[in-house]
Design a protein around this motif. Structure first.
Motif, PDB file in Angstrom:
ATOM      1  N   VAL A 118       0.629  -1.321   0.391  1.00 39.27           N
ATOM      2  CA  VAL A 118       0.057  -0.275   0.137  1.00 39.27           C
ATOM      3  C   VAL A 118       0.618   0.744   0.013  1.00 39.27           C
ATOM      4  N   THR A 119       0.556   1.728  -0.853  1.00 37.70           N
ATOM      5  CA  THR A 119       1.800   3.671  -1.175  1.00 37.70           C
ATOM      6  C   THR A 119       0.964   4.587  -0.423  1.00 37.70           C
TER       7      THR A 119
ATOM      8  N   VAL B 295      -8.552  10.471  -8.109  1.00 35.83           N
ATOM      9  CA  VAL B 295      -7.235  11.607  -7.511  1.00 35.83           C
ATOM     10  C   VAL B 295      -6.646  10.130  -6.950  1.00 35.83           C
ATOM     11  N   LEU B 296      -7.149   9.422  -5.970  1.00 32.87           N
ATOM     12  CA  LEU B 296      -6.688   8.578  -4.745  1.00 32.87           C
ATOM     13  C   LEU B 296      -6.230   7.326  -5.301  1.00 32.87           C
ATOM     14  N   ALA B 297      -7.054   6.972  -5.807  1.00 33.94           N
ATOM     15  CA  ALA B 297      -7.103   5.388  -6.621  1.00 33.94           C
ATOM     16  C   ALA B 297      -5.421   5.747  -7.624  1.00 33.94           C
TER      17      ALA B 297
ATOM     18  N   VAL C 244      -0.556  -1.825  -8.142  1.00 34.73           N
ATOM     19  CA  VAL C 244      -2.403  -1.446  -8.677  1.00 34.73           C
ATOM     20  C   VAL C 244      -3.207  -2.333  -7.982  1.00 34.73           C
ATOM     21  N   TYR C 245      -3.218  -3.577  -7.445  1.00 39.51           N
ATOM     22  CA  TYR C 245      -4.485  -3.679  -6.312  1.00 39.51           C
ATOM     23  C   TYR C 245      -4.378  -3.634  -5.048  1.00 39.51           C
TER      24      TYR C 245
END
Length: 427
Positions: free
Chosen positions: A99-100, A127-129, A143-144
């Motif tokens: 998780v970034t 934007v967050l995604a 990405v996941y």
């Protein structure tokens, strides 16, 4: 104005956000202490600082969702740009989780979808995604993790929000239908009351019309009887005939007076003759003597006893007792002519009892065939309306007994036990 259920829901949400802030701060500190440290030019705690800033904004998410959304988007974009220009600046090269974005991002997305209009909420989520998934540096795990922390909470929040709005809409429809039903019921009841009122007015008008006709017809014929009795009294020399004519004339005059009082009450006059009487009256000896003399003159030996201490009663009670005596004596003359009649007027503290009984008839009476029973029914209704009891029935010996108990009379200091005997005892 906020309703109590909404206030309770807002308090629960605020408490949840405070607890979430504490939990995510402790989680970020634990990760930083173990493995989550950066190696970029901004130092090992650069990523921790960004996460703590976002965590600190959680308690303000309920009141200022746009501000918290801007802070979350700004930190996520800054981390993505920084790591793209200089890997390891905000995200460790070997991080414990893929998780970034800040760990509290799912909570922020959930509240944004519930608090903001759909378009604005979807803009912030996009934007967050993009910042969390980093499609310009494709990595399946990144990405996941980005989609899981942003898109998945948004989809679940949209579903819950739609379901809540549907339930609220159905509840509003049900309440609206219930209000309409109540309104229609009230309108129907109002219309029914209006119909009843109109019917009562029509009945009252018909009663007044019938009362007028009854007054005209009965007054005319009774007046003829009174005049004929007066003429007979003047023209005859027989003492018995003159006495009978005087009795007929007196009875007719009383009938006219009582008929005028009754018609006045039926027509709704404000001051009927009865209201002119004093507040408390008694059945006078003259009234009782008149009834007994009339029964004796008709051929029924009549005994009237007055027991107890006579007290003053209201005009309605006195008149009801008079009517009971009058009707009972009249029925005895009609159905059992020539038989003995015993009447009693008993005073007992707060009640007055009128009792009239006659012996069984010796032979069939021609007048008995014309009886309708309406007189006794009228007495029963009258006594019942005054709060008393009424009974009329045949006795075991074949006679007939009428008894009425009327409510409270006020005792007085005067009065005595007495017995009156009128007429000759005949065999």
């Amino acid at each position: 104005m906020t309703s109590p259920p909404q206030m309770n829901e807002a308090r629960r949400a605020q408490a949840f956000l405070v607890l979430a802030m504490v939990a995510f701060i402790l989680l970020d500190l634990a990760l930083y202490r173990n493995v989550q440290r950066t190696s970029g030019p901004l130092g090992p705690a650069a990523g921790l600082v960004l996460s703590l800033v976002v965590n600190a904004c959680l308690p303000f998410l309920g009141r200022f969702p746009r501000m918290v959304a801007l802070v979350a988007c700004a930190t996520t974009v800054a981390a993505a740009v920084g790591d793209t220009l200089a890997p390891g600046t905000f995200t460790p090269a070997e991080q414990a989780t893929p998780v970034t974005a800040p760990l509290c991002t799912p909570v922020i997305v959930w509240f944004l979808v519930h608090e903001l209009p759909r378009r604005k909420a979807l803009a912030y989520v996009t934007v967050l995604a993009l910042s969390a998934g980093r499609p310009w540096a494709p990595d399946w795990e990144t990405v996941y993790a980005g989609l899981t922390t942003t898109v998945l909470p948004a989809v679940l929040a949209l579903y819950v929000r739609a379901r809540r709005e549907l339930v609220r809409s159905l509840r509003d429809r049900a309440e609206s239908a219930e209000r309409e039903r109540r309104l229609l019921t009230e309108q129907a009841e109002s219309a029914e009351r209006e119909r009843h009122l109109l019917a009562e007015r029509a009945r009252a008008g018909e009663r007044q019309r019938l009362a007028g006709e009854m007054h005209d017809i009965v007054t005319h014929h009774v007046t003829e009887i009174v005049l004929a009795a007066g003429a007979l009294k003047v023209s005859t020399a027989d003492h018995a005939v003159r006495s009978a004519a005087e009795h007929i004339r007196d009875a007719g005059t009383r009938t006219l007076t009582e008929l005028r009082d009754l018609i006045g009450i039926v027509r709704g006059h404000d001051q009927p003759q009865e209201s002119k009487e004093p507040p408390d009256v008694t059945l006078t000896s003259a009234d009782l003597d008149f009834l007994v003399d009339g029964a004796v003159a008709a051929g029924n030996p009549t005994t009237l006893r007055v027991t107890g201490r006579p007290g003053a009663v209201t005009p309605a009670i006195a008149r009801a007792a008079y009517r009971v005596l009058q009707e009972a004596l009249t029925n005895a003359r009609k159905h059992a002519p020539g038989t003995r009649v015993e009447a009693e007027l008993a005073y007992d503290h707060h009640t007055m009892t009128v009792t009239v009984s006659n012996a069984p008839p010796v032979s069939a009476s021609e007048l008995a065939a014309g009886g309708s029973g309406m007189g006794l029914d009228g007495l029963r209704r009258r006594v019942t309306l005054l709060g008393g009891t009424f009974a009329a029935a045949s006795g075991p010996d074949g006679g007939f007994r009428v008894a009425a108990t009327l409510p409270a009379s006020v005792p007085t200091e005067t009065g005595q036990h007495g017995t009156r005997q009128r007429g000759r005892e005949t065999t």
